[in-house]
Design a protein around this motif. Structure first.
Motif, PDB file in Angstrom:
ATOM      1  N   GLY A   5     -10.108   1.388  -5.439  1.00 49.10           N
ATOM      2  CA  GLY A   5     -10.124   2.604  -4.773  1.00 49.10           C
ATOM      3  C   GLY A   5      -9.730   2.585  -3.461  1.00 49.10           C
ATOM      4  N   SER A   6      -9.838   1.739  -2.893  1.00 47.23           N
ATOM      5  CA  SER A   6      -8.928   1.602  -1.175  1.00 47.23           C
ATOM      6  C   SER A   6      -7.658   1.616  -1.182  1.00 47.23           C
ATOM      7  N   ILE A   7      -7.085   0.975  -2.264  1.00 44.82           N
ATOM      8  CA  ILE A   7      -5.451   1.062  -2.373  1.00 44.82           C
ATOM      9  C   ILE A   7      -5.146   2.548  -2.563  1.00 44.82           C
ATOM     10  N   MET A   8      -6.000   3.137  -3.507  1.00 45.37           N
ATOM     11  CA  MET A   8      -5.242   4.653  -3.833  1.00 45.37           C
ATOM     12  C   MET A   8      -5.917   5.355  -2.537  1.00 45.37           C
ATOM     13  N   LYS A   9      -6.924   5.181  -1.806  1.00 43.66           N
ATOM     14  CA  LYS A   9      -7.060   5.818  -0.500  1.00 43.66           C
ATOM     15  C   LYS A   9      -6.129   5.581   0.551  1.00 43.66           C
ATOM     16  N   PHE A  10      -5.702   4.465   0.553  1.00 45.45           N
ATOM     17  CA  PHE A  10      -4.456   4.007   1.424  1.00 45.45           C
ATOM     18  C   PHE A  10      -3.139   4.843   1.215  1.00 45.45           C
ATOM     19  N   TYR A  11      -2.826   5.055  -0.003  1.00 41.01           N
ATOM     20  CA  TYR A  11      -1.779   5.426  -0.434  1.00 41.01           C
ATOM     21  C   TYR A  11      -1.786   7.105  -0.274  1.00 41.01           C
ATOM     22  N   ARG A  12      -2.949   7.668  -0.396  1.00 32.68           N
ATOM     23  CA  ARG A  12      -3.338   9.034   0.027  1.00 32.68           C
ATOM     24  C   ARG A  12      -3.089   9.279   1.485  1.00 32.68           C
ATOM     25  N   GLU A  13      -3.800   8.337   2.248  1.00 33.86           N
ATOM     26  CA  GLU A  13      -3.372   8.509   3.615  1.00 33.86           C
ATOM     27  C   GLU A  13      -1.975   8.468   4.257  1.00 33.86           C
ATOM     28  N   TRP A  14      -1.212   7.614   3.626  1.00 35.58           N
ATOM     29  CA  TRP A  14       0.055   7.404   3.778  1.00 35.58           C
ATOM     30  C   TRP A  14       0.962   8.655   3.445  1.00 35.58           C
ATOM     31  N   GLN A  15       0.530   9.272   2.109  1.00 31.10           N
ATOM     32  CA  GLN A  15       1.127  10.490   1.539  1.00 31.10           C
ATOM     33  C   GLN A  15       0.958  11.620   2.594  1.00 31.10           C
ATOM     34  N   LEU A  16      -0.246  11.808   3.084  1.00 28.42           N
ATOM     35  CA  LEU A  16      -0.540  12.974   3.698  1.00 28.42           C
ATOM     36  C   LEU A  16      -0.252  13.015   5.393  1.00 28.42           C
ATOM     37  N   SER A  17      -0.065  11.749   5.713  1.00 28.12           N
ATOM     38  CA  SER A  17       0.344  11.436   7.256  1.00 28.12           C
ATOM     39  C   SER A  17       1.729  11.234   7.274  1.00 28.12           C
ATOM     40  N   GLY A  18       2.686  10.739   6.233  1.00 25.03           N
ATOM     41  CA  GLY A  18       3.794  10.496   6.512  1.00 25.03           C
ATOM     42  C   GLY A  18       4.062   9.284   7.338  1.00 25.03           C
ATOM     43  N   ASP A  19       3.214   8.499   7.685  1.00 29.08           N
ATOM     44  CA  ASP A  19       3.134   7.581   9.028  1.00 29.08           C
ATOM     45  C   ASP A  19       3.574   6.393   8.362  1.00 29.08           C
ATOM     46  N   ASP A  20       5.121   5.964   8.507  1.00 30.69           N
ATOM     47  CA  ASP A  20       5.647   4.648   7.811  1.00 30.69           C
ATOM     48  C   ASP A  20       5.129   3.485   8.643  1.00 30.69           C
ATOM     49  N   ALA A  21       4.891   3.775  10.034  1.00 31.63           N
ATOM     50  CA  ALA A  21       4.377   2.551  10.731  1.00 31.63           C
ATOM     51  C   ALA A  21       3.082   2.101  10.155  1.00 31.63           C
TER      52      ALA A  21
ATOM     53  N   LEU B 149      -2.434   0.174  -9.391  1.00 32.51           N
ATOM     54  CA  LEU B 149      -1.115  -0.409  -9.595  1.00 32.51           C
ATOM     55  C   LEU B 149      -0.013   0.597  -9.669  1.00 32.51           C
ATOM     56  N   ARG B 150      -0.249   2.011  -9.952  1.00 38.11           N
ATOM     57  CA  ARG B 150       0.828   3.061  -9.855  1.00 38.11           C
ATOM     58  C   ARG B 150       0.927   3.300  -8.171  1.00 38.11           C
ATOM     59  N   ALA B 151      -0.035   3.196  -7.311  1.00 35.46           N
ATOM     60  CA  ALA B 151      -0.134   3.719  -5.912  1.00 35.46           C
ATOM     61  C   ALA B 151       0.942   2.240  -5.308  1.00 35.46           C
ATOM     62  N   SER B 152       0.544   1.272  -5.770  1.00 38.28           N
ATOM     63  CA  SER B 152       1.171   0.141  -5.309  1.00 38.28           C
ATOM     64  C   SER B 152       2.583  -0.103  -5.643  1.00 38.28           C
ATOM     65  N   GLU B 153       2.948   0.499  -6.953  1.00 34.04           N
ATOM     66  CA  GLU B 153       4.295   0.498  -7.212  1.00 34.04           C
ATOM     67  C   GLU B 153       5.090   1.586  -6.536  1.00 34.04           C
ATOM     68  N   GLU B 154       4.573   2.710  -6.106  1.00 31.16           N
ATOM     69  CA  GLU B 154       5.292   3.638  -5.308  1.00 31.16           C
ATOM     70  C   GLU B 154       5.272   3.145  -3.806  1.00 31.16           C
TER      71      GLU B 154
ATOM     72  N   PHE C 275      -8.630  10.840  -9.143  1.00 31.46           N
ATOM     73  CA  PHE C 275      -8.065  10.758  -8.054  1.00 31.46           C
ATOM     74  C   PHE C 275      -6.529  10.556  -8.062  1.00 31.46           C
ATOM     75  N   SER C 276      -5.993  10.122  -9.327  1.00 24.76           N
ATOM     76  CA  SER C 276      -4.425  10.062  -9.459  1.00 24.76           C
ATOM     77  C   SER C 276      -3.995  11.476  -9.354  1.00 24.76           C
ATOM     78  N   HIS C 277      -4.551  12.365 -10.150  1.00 22.94           N
ATOM     79  CA  HIS C 277      -4.317  13.860  -9.880  1.00 22.94           C
ATOM     80  C   HIS C 277      -4.170  14.288  -8.610  1.00 22.94           C
ATOM     81  N   ILE C 278      -5.256  13.999  -7.712  1.00 24.31           N
ATOM     82  CA  ILE C 278      -5.329  14.488  -6.322  1.00 24.31           C
ATOM     83  C   ILE C 278      -4.129  14.010  -5.433  1.00 24.31           C
ATOM     84  N   VAL C 279      -3.683  12.825  -5.807  1.00 18.77           N
ATOM     85  CA  VAL C 279      -2.659  12.296  -4.881  1.00 18.77           C
ATOM     86  C   VAL C 279      -1.333  12.200  -5.629  1.00 18.77           C
ATOM     87  N   GLY C 280      -1.139  12.870  -6.752  1.00 20.48           N
ATOM     88  CA  GLY C 280       0.158  13.289  -7.485  1.00 20.48           C
ATOM     89  C   GLY C 280       0.646  12.291  -8.179  1.00 20.48           C
ATOM     90  N   LEU C 281      -0.086  11.102  -8.625  1.00 20.55           N
ATOM     91  CA  LEU C 281       0.200  10.037  -9.300  1.00 20.55           C
ATOM     92  C   LEU C 281       0.405  10.398 -10.959  1.00 20.55           C
TER      93      LEU C 281
END
Length: 860
Positions: A488-504, A561-566, A651-657
């Motif tokens: 779940g933490s991987i999916m949360k990290f993906y969510r935070e990246w998507q919402l912020s657009g923070d590549d750094a 797995l899906r979030a990490s793939e993206e 969660f996957s639906h929430i983050v668009g996966l």
């Protein structure tokens, strides 16, 4: 006449006078509770990470939880022999007409009847003092209003309380202050004199359970035209958690009098309250008292004015606090936890409680208006009432002692709160996995939680301690991993990246994110054979280890797995992206073919048979590894219908996966959860653990066993817990089962109706349980909202209506009408390249930037 009076006339800024005239005149209201449904209401009034005091449904202030720890039931009044529960802080009103008729009342409604009986009579706060006989409560969090009236009194009073709350603006939502408004209306045909008084003891040093008040001092302080009582101490250890300052001021125009102490006790029978009541009831003014003996002196102030016939005036009071010495996690009986001071971020913004007052007063109108803008936008949107209520009222949890920011600014949290200490330390990943509120309202705060997980809680092997120690440098010492928490933490990290657009942010933490997924494949790991299916020892949020494939861990894994793939693809890590994609496809196919039984997904129990087949970090998190029979483990799900088996899918639906399993299987499973887990009347249900639903209440059970069950299923299977119910209900909304989803959410809120339970305190393992903040995802499901700052894209439902949206950095409204959209930003900045409605074509926006207050019309 009185022999002496300390009388002070306020000379305040014009902004103060203006604020006193306008506050609470048009506060938004989402829900109204009549007099039969107010006794359990306690609405937290505090900022994010600051602690809180609660406004009750009767109008009193209780649960003073401002000294870094929970303090349920703490209404501070300290005597020489210790705390006294029934004599806490209070506000009162004095009324006198032109004929000299006088009346004094507590500014509260009737006490809770459940406190009428005790060994020495009633036990409620100030049980014997006169008060208003009619009360109701209106709320749209963070605004709470108690309406008081009495046919024997010529006034009606609205007691209001709030703390600023503005999505995307963390500092303005983290002020350690309670803003109180007493709107008094003269309902008679004659002019009357009224005086409002407030009394708060200086209890610095005692948090309701620990410590002691020593040589505390109350002083009248004036600065920049603002006067009030400042609370400090000369005796409490400056390094203790209970050391700090408090301030109490009035912003109301009128004849203002003070007491910095009440009279000393002169005999066995304590008559301090009687002396105060007689003094105030004489003319609404306060005589000075001295008490050099008290370690915890009382502080009182009163403001007197005249109300013409039919006139209405506001009396505004501010209570602030500043307690900088937060300690590390504290769990009674758990000696392994490290003791150290980690501090409070909010106290780095102010030198003491008086500076909180002086910095906040010039911005009071701005803060109130910005908070109202947010709440109005949400409650006026075309979203079902139960969704708005569950999302908004559970947001209160974030502003209790549940969550706190240490001096570095990182947000951490307990799972819940017991009455005097936190419940289950460590920002537990498998609980906070569910929470969606922080990310979509305060994105930068959510990112600090991910930084804790990947920078401090994860070791070089990819093991993420699912409970993080403090100080953060000791974060990995728990040394146990949870399958659901880590995925779940991987999916949360993906969510935070998507919402912020923070590549750094992505690039900094990606190596550890990647490692936490690779950890699945270690010998004796969750997926040691690396086939996309978790078969190993899977510690999880049921506080047990599951052995063998199951839907709850399985869908978390597929989502990770899906979030990490993206993320890998975005960063050019093609080899790892290919591995993730391969494992995802294998796992999804296997689960659909083997775990789906035609109605729902179930567990296939696969005992490991011996400890050498289980990695040491994956067993014994809640019990010794030798206490589990690995040849025939108890506490498994087996063939049960688990209420949140699709949490990873939700969660996957929430983050668009998208769908992680076959769409038809997901929809059928959602139907089966409603079919088997729903109980219309709990009276007939046998529950062998904690009870959060009883009698004629309706609920979703944690698990149902239509085809027989294991002899000893997982321990919570007969329980009801709101965070899990919300997860299932949100899944129903996502899959088009709107009627069922709304019913389940409505049932939860009906249980927290103010009569039986507080609407602002959904419990699980403690008060204000973090998991219930998944309720915010109900708004996402109802509106079809999805935003990616990476792609600069936004999506909404195509159903006509006006909808609230927030992405953690900006918020606003979206009106959908006849394939035309009116998109408004109310706060923050929004960048868009693409906009779409569900089922419609995507509109290219060509780098459109919307700033606060701007609207764009979009034709689809």
């Amino acid at each position: 006449m009185k022999s002496f009076k300390l009388i002070v006339f306020f000379q305040l800024f014009s902004v103060v006078s203006l604020f006193a005239q306008t506050i609470s005149s048009d506060w938004p209201v989402l829900k109204t509770y009549d007099q039969e449904h107010i006794q359990k209401i306690k609405m937290p009034v505090g900022g994010i990470g600051t602690g809180t005091v609660s406004l009750t449904g009767r109008g009193s202030l209780e649960d003073w939880e401002i000294m870094n720890r929970p303090a349920k039931g703490f209404n501070p009044t300290l005597e020489n022999w210790g705390p006294v529960k029934e004599k806490g802080p209070f506000f009162a009103i004095f009324i006198e007409d032109k004929e000299g008729n006088k009346q004094t009342r507590l500014l509260e409604g009737a006490p809770d009847e459940s406190y009428y009986e005790g060994a020495l009579g009633a036990t409620s706060n100030h049980h014997g003092l006169p008060r208003f006989n009619k009360a109701s409560f209106k709320a749209a969090y963070p605004f709470g209003q108690v309406h008081l009236s009495d046919e024997k009194l010529p006034v009606e009073v609205v007691v209001g309380a709030y703390n600023p709350l503005i999505p995307g603006n963390i500092d303005d939502s983290s002020i350690p202050i309670a803003i109180l408004s007493y709107k008094v209306k003269n309902t008679s045909h004659k002019d009357i004199n009224v005086s409002l008084s407030g009394t708060i003891q200086n209890f610095i040093g005692f948090d309701g359970n620990r410590g002691k008040a020593i040589k505390n001092i109350n002083s009248i302080r004036e600065q920049n035209g603002v006067k009030g009582i400042h609370y400090s101490t000369n005796g409490v250890d400056p390094k203790s958690e209970q050391w700090g300052t408090m301030s109490f001021v009035s912003l109301s125009e009128g004849e203002t009098t003070y007491r910095t102490a009440w009279q000393p006790k002169t005999s066995r029978w304590d008559k301090k309250r009687l002396d105060f009541w007689d003094d105030f009831s004489e003319d609404g003014l306060l005589e000075k008292r001295e008490n050099k003996e008290s370690n915890a002196p009382m502080g009182s102030l009163a403001v007197k004015t005249t109300l013409k016939a039919g006139e209405e005036k506001n009396f505004t009071f501010l209570i602030s606090w500043h307690f900088p010495n937060r300690q590390t996690w504290d769990k009674p009986g758990f000696q392994k936890l490290i003791k150290a001071t980690v501090g409070n971020y909010y106290t780095t913004k102010y030198k003491d409680s008086w500076e909180v007052i002086s910095k906040t007063i010039p911005r009071l109108n701005e803060l109130e208006n910005n908070t109202k803008t947010f709440v109005d936008a949400l409650i006026k949107s075309d979203i079902a009432e139960e969704i708005k209520e569950s999302a908004l009222f559970n947001l209160a949890h974030l502003r209790t002692q549940l969550a706190f920011r240490i001096k570095s600014g990182h947000l951490l949290g307990w799972e819940g709160l017991f009455d005097t200490y936190g419940s289950c330390f460590g920002s537990c990943t498998h609980v906070w996995n569910y929470e969606q509120t922080t990310a979509f309202l305060f994105g930068d705060l959510a990112k600090t939680m991910r930084e804790v997980e990947y920078k401090y809680a994860t070791d070089d092997t990819g093991l993420m301690s699912f409970r993080v120690y403090l100080p953060l440098e000791k974060g990995q010492e728990w040394g146990k991993a949870a399958a659901d928490g880590q995925m779940g933490s991987i999916m949360k990290f993906y969510r935070e990246w998507q919402l912020s657009g923070d590549d750094a942010f992505l690039k900094e933490h990606w190596p550890k994110v990647k490692k936490t997924l690779e950890f699945c494949w270690i010998p004796g790991g969750w997926d040691a054979d690396k086939n996309g299916v978790m078969e190993g020892s899977q510690h999880n949020t049921m506080d047990v280890e599951y052995f063998g494939p199951n839907p709850q861990m399985g869908f978390w894994y597929l989502g990770a797995l899906r979030a990490s793939e993206e993320m890998a693809s975005y960063l050019g890590d093609k080899k790892f992206a290919k591995t993730c994609k391969k494992l995802y496809k294998q796992g999804a196919t296997w689960m659909d073919e083997n775990l789906f039984n035609g109605e729902y997904y179930e567990q296939h129990i696969q005992p490991p048979m011996s400890t050498d087949k289980v990695a040491p970090s994956l067993i014994g998190a809640t019990s010794g590894k030798n206490s589990i029979d690995l040849t025939s483990p108890d506490f498994q799900l087996g063939n049960g219908v688990l209420v949140d088996q699709l949490v990873g899918q939700v969660f996957s639906h929430i983050v668009g996966l998208g769908y992680l399993g076959k769409e038809e299987n997901i929809k059928k499973t959602t139907e089966s959860i409603m079919k088997y887990n729903y109980v219309e009347n709990m009276t007939s249900h046998a529950n062998f653990h904690r009870s959060y639903a009883l009698g004629n209440e309706s609920a979703l059970l944690m698990a149902a066993y239509p085809n027989g069950r294991p002899e000893k299923p997982f321990p919570y299977y007969t329980e009801v817990m709101t965070g899990f119910e919300y997860t299932a209900a949100i899944g129903m909304l996502q899959e088009g089962l709107t009627k069922d989803g709304l019913l389940c959410i409505r049932n939860i809120r009906d249980r927290y109706d103010g009569k039986k339970r507080s609407p602002f305190d959904e419990a699980e393992a403690g008060h204000h349980y973090a998991r219930s903040m998944v309720a915010w995802a109900g708004i996402l499901a109802a509106t079809g909202f999805h935003y990616s700052a990476v792609e600069k894209s936004m999506t909404f439902t195509s159903k006509p209506g006006t909808y609230f949206w927030s992405n953690g950095y900006s918020y606003g409204t979206c009106e959908v009408k006849n394939n035309e959209v009116s998109l408004t930003v109310l706060s923050g900045k929004l960048e868009l390249d693409y906009f779409s409605l569900e089922g419609e074509r995507t509109k290219k926006m060509k780098g459109k930037i919307l700033n606060s207050g701007e609207t764009v019309l979009i034709k689809i």
